[in-house]
Design an enzyme around this catalytic site. Structure first.
Site, PDB file in Angstrom:
ATOM      1  N   PHE A 199      70.243  84.337 104.971  1.00 45.85           N
ATOM      2  CA  PHE A 199      71.642  83.906 105.070  1.00 45.85           C
ATOM      3  C   PHE A 199      72.047  83.945 106.545  1.00 45.85           C
ATOM      4  O   PHE A 199      71.624  84.840 107.286  1.00 45.85           O
ATOM      5  CB  PHE A 199      72.512  84.850 104.240  1.00 45.85           C
ATOM      6  N   ALA A 201      74.311  84.996 108.449  1.00 44.85           N
ATOM      7  CA  ALA A 201      74.853  86.193 109.088  1.00 44.85           C
ATOM      8  C   ALA A 201      73.862  87.353 109.155  1.00 44.85           C
ATOM      9  O   ALA A 201      74.145  88.375 109.795  1.00 44.85           O
ATOM     10  CB  ALA A 201      76.115  86.657 108.357  1.00 44.85           C
ATOM     11  N   LYS A 202      72.697  87.225 108.519  1.00 42.40           N
ATOM     12  CA  LYS A 202      71.701  88.292 108.554  1.00 42.40           C
ATOM     13  C   LYS A 202      71.081  88.391 109.954  1.00 42.40           C
ATOM     14  O   LYS A 202      71.108  87.427 110.725  1.00 42.40           O
ATOM     15  CB  LYS A 202      70.623  88.036 107.506  1.00 42.40           C
ATOM     16  N   PRO A 203      70.503  89.553 110.295  1.00 43.56           N
ATOM     17  CA  PRO A 203      69.875  89.666 111.620  1.00 43.56           C
ATOM     18  C   PRO A 203      68.861  88.563 111.909  1.00 43.56           C
ATOM     19  O   PRO A 203      68.765  88.082 113.043  1.00 43.56           O
ATOM     20  CB  PRO A 203      69.209  91.049 111.557  1.00 43.56           C
TER      21      PRO A 203
END
Length: 386
Positions: A199, A201-203
């Site tokens: 996704f 927004a994940k790192p």
């Protein structure tokens, strides 16, 4: 990049600055997308295979199998382990719904486990109590899904010991913690299977939905490759499993290969930012704790507000100062409408309930400048002093 909040003149900081990363990598990303377009293999093309090899090598797993999203990754993991109706699967309550929702999808029963109040991760003692309850309930003990919440790996030594004692598999949910370190091991190469999410927004995120599973079990990897593609066998029209359609697009895989090339550097930058936060905020709020031997990917920087603090008021004050915040998670799963009838720790969910009432996430990303952190820290101190 700033935006202006409605009704105020102060610039709003980004909570996660994807634009800064994109600006840094844009030429390489455009070129990678162009190669996919030129090649015309948009589904399970060469870019997917290349990324899977790179992802497995990064964490030290034998195989990486990509899929359409992180939720599908969890579902595919349980399908590969042949979880069936009536099986008990143990999950933390203090996490996003995806971790638990895939369990009843297969007819299995989620048992909600309390968290360690310091790390926010699955509490091994609570896990033991839940297992004892499930055994008393006559439930087959099937799998444990520890979550690397906010980027910090779960207590795998303890959880692995409990799993072995009870003959259960472990599916590590590394959606937030892929790439974190645990006593020399890398998140993604622990458990029978590990899952992650890309996704945005994940790192490690793409520019859409995406997910993957990692494992060093050859048979599980082969089964996963079949399951993600309708259960296909060597003959496209001879399906050997009941599977699903969950494939990572080649364009997203190409983007992820570029992002993975700087992922280690970005994890290091996150350590510096977390250290600056701790230095500036340790006397104001309870800052996160990282146990010795562990490294977090800092998917979120989550603090605990002091007892009695007006969290909505603090958020409003920070918003007026141009500082966005978030709450992960305001309602734990064992209290949510769709999940409250499922079993949980018979001793109660005290640590989970307390965390839900006191946590607050601050802006966190590898491109957060020191001056902006000063601004965030000053705004939080001012909000709490008001």
């Amino acid at each position: 990049m700033y935006r202006f909040s409605k009704g105020i003149r102060r610039p709003m900081l980004p909570f996660i600055d994807l634009a800064a990363q994109q600006s840094r990598l844009r030429d390489r990303i455009d070129a990678a997308i162009g190669e996919v377009l030129d090649g015309g293999a948009y589904i399970l093309g060469p870019a997917v295979g290349q990324f899977e090899q790179e992802l497995a090598a990064f964490c030290g797993a034998g195989h990486a199998v990509s899929c359409a999203n992180g939720t599908d990754a969890l579902l595919l993991a349980l399908m590969a382990l042949e979880v069936k109706a009536g099986d008990a699967v143990f999950v933390p309550s203090f996490t996003f719904a995806a971790t638990a929702e895939i369990v009843p999808c297969l007819g299995a029963v989620p048992y909600f486990v309390d968290i360690d109040p310091t790390t926010f991760n699955m509490d091994p003692e609570s896990l033991k109590r839940c297992i004892e309850k499930a055994a008393r309930d006559g439930m087959p003990l099937k799998a444990i899904i520890p979550v690397d919440l906010f980027g910090l790996p779960a207590d795998m030594n303890a959880i692995e010991s409990i799993a072995r004692e009870n003959g259960m598999a472990i599916v590590c949910d590394t959606a937030q913690g892929f790439g974190g370190r645990y006593h020399g091991r890398i998140a993604g190469a622990m458990g029978d299977l590990a899952t992650t999410s890309f996704f945005p927004a994940k790192p490690l995120g793409c520019y859409g939905d995406g997910g993957a599973l990692t494992t060093s079990d050859d048979k599980l990897a082969d089964r996963l490759r079949s399951l993600r593609n309708h259960g296909a066998g060597s003959d496209k029209y001879d399906n050997i499993h009941i599977g699903m359609n969950s494939r990572l697009d080649s364009i997203q895989a190409a983007i992820l290969s570029v992002k993975l090339s700087v992922f280690e550097e970005e994890i290091e930058k996150r350590q510096e930012i977390a250290a600056r936060y701790a230095e500036r905020l340790a006397e104001t709020v309870t800052v996160p704790t990282v146990p010795d031997g562990l490294t977090s990917t800092w998917a979120q920087y989550t603090v605990r507000l002091p007892d009695g603090a007006d969290r909505p008021g603090v958020q409003a004050s920070l918003r007026d100062a141009g500082v966005p915040t978030a709450i992960y998670y305001p309602i734990p799963l064992h209290q949510q409408t769709a999940y409250r009838h499922w079993p949980h720790d018979p001793a109660g969910m005290v640590a989970t309930d307390e965390a839900a009432q006191s946590v607050l996430a601050l802006p966190m990303h590898p491109y957060l400048e020191a001056a902006d952190q000063d601004r965030i820290a000053d705004a939080l101190k001012g909000a709490l002093a008001a």
